[in-house]
Design a protein around this motif. Structure first.
Motif: not given
Lengths: 103, 305
Positions: B261-262, B289
């Motif tokens: 996700t980052l 997120a």
């Protein structure tokens, strides 16, 4: 600390050894039908409890054409169950003695 | 209808072979008894067996250790990002994509399909593939070095890469482009950061299964459908959703989903700010997120007995 399925599995075994299907049935009865462990979940829990020495597995036997094995609480398992029950009682007391704050 | 023994046996294939040999008959018998006659409980038993099997494989691979689950999860995420990068560059020479959005550095670098363009394209494909190989062999530092080199070359305009394509109607392409390049650079460097974060001084990293090489094939299938690429913000959206489900059965996949996700947010957030479709980009950013956070929470929730 035990997960809910692990706690319920140990609780189901406190009155004596049971095989997998009977454990799932006992968990269901004790929860009033709210908790239904699938075989996949139950055997995952049994495996982890065995590894930690909280239960012991008997020898596999065939009954009515189906393989079965009985599981029994060990002394460590009984202690873990009672410890978790005490922790839950203490946690529940926090709520039962709480009084609504005056407005 | 009653669930058939053959279906149960099929579901049991999710378990490791040694487990099936030791407990397969007992497990199948219990599942058949619990399945009863209700279609719902039969489906629940079959899904429970598949989930239990994958979970057992994950537990054996990590010894049930939270730290190792975390470490393996980060490696999975890094591996996925590297394979995705290699696939992007392999299936579409990205100088062409850069030209479509008016990349200013393209004029400096020259037309793609001439001379050194091929060399750069080859490097853009080979670097992540070698990084993936290093990661799968447990050579985390080499993997990190290759990722950082690729990111630096990209920033210098020497390597092509476009993680996400944009439509630019009615907007200033320069601002979108700068934001996109920033996200792309983070995306390229992310495997290196993840590989270093996965390093454990007390544990020699194990080699990873070759099954992970199936990831770029899956990506290829997804890419072949235009609506998938646009609706899910390729490459992460759909995989995040899949991993959110997978986190229920293996803590490592939850960690991997979160770790992926980052860099995905690094691509999405600048676009949200600078892009023309800020509303949909914002929705997808929030979606990614939330998926990542839920997957992580689910993974961590699995740690106690």
């Amino acid at each position: 600390m035990l997960t809910d399925p692990a706690y319920r599995t140990l609780a189901a075994l406190q009155d004596g050894p049971l095989h997998g299907y009977a454990i799932a049935q006992r968990v269901r009865e004790q929860s009033g039908g709210d908790v239904r462990l699938t075989a996949g979940t139950l055997y995952g829990v049994l495996e982890r409890l065995k590894e930690r020495g909280l239960i012991a597995a008997g020898a596999e036997e065939v009954v009515d054409g189906r393989a079965r094995r009985e599981y029994a609480l060990t002394d460590d398992g009984r202690a873990a169950l009672h410890g978790e029950a005490a922790r839950l009682r203490a946690a529940a007391r926090l709520v039962s003695v709480a009084r609504p704050r005056p407005a | 209808m009653s669930v058939s023994r053959s279906l149960v046996r099929l579901a049991l294939l999710a378990y490791p072979a040694e487990y099936r040999a030791a407990s397969g008959e007992e497990l199948a018998g219990t599942a058949l008894e619990l399945a009863g006659r209700s279609t719902r409980s039969q489906l629940a038993e079959l899904l429970g067996l598949v989930a239990g099997g994958v979970r057992e494989r994950g537990r054996r691979a990590t010894g049930g250790c939270a730290r190792l689950a975390w470490s393996d999860g980060l490696r999975f995420a890094a591996l996925l990002l590297l394979l995705v990068t290699a696939w992007v560059n392999l299936q579409e020479p990205s100088w062409d994509a850069a030209a479509r959005v008016g990349a200013p550095w393209r004029q400096v670098a020259g037309p793609f399909l001439r001379g050194e363009g091929w060399l750069r394209w080859g490097a853009a494909v080979v670097l992540p593939l070698v990084g993936a190989w290093a990661l799968s062999r447990g050579r985390l530092v080499l993997c990190a070095a290759l990722s950082f080199v690729a990111a630096l070359l990209f920033v210098a305009g020497e390597l092509p890469f476009v993680a996400l394509e944009y439509t630019q109607a009615g907007v200033d392409p320069a601002s979108v482009l700068q934001a996109a390049r920033l996200g792309d650079a983070v995306f390229l460097a992310a495997p290196g950061v993840l590989a270093l974060a996965a390093w454990r001084p007390d544990r020699q990293p194990a080699t990873l299964s070759r099954w992970w090489l199936a990831v770029p094939v899956l990506q290829g299938v997804l890419l072949s459908h235009f609506w998938l690429t646009t609706m899910t913000v390729w490459p992460v959206g759909l995989l995040l959703l899949a991993w959110l489900a997978a986190a229920h059965v293996d803590a490592r996949l939850g960690v991997a989903a979160f770790a992926t996700t980052l860099p995905a947010l690094a691509v999405l957030v600048p676009t949200t700010i600078a892009g023309p479709r800020w509303d949909s980009a914002l929705a997808l950013t929030l979606g990614a997120a939330v998926c990542g956070a839920l997957a992580l929470a689910r993974a961590l929730d699995r740690e106690p007995v």
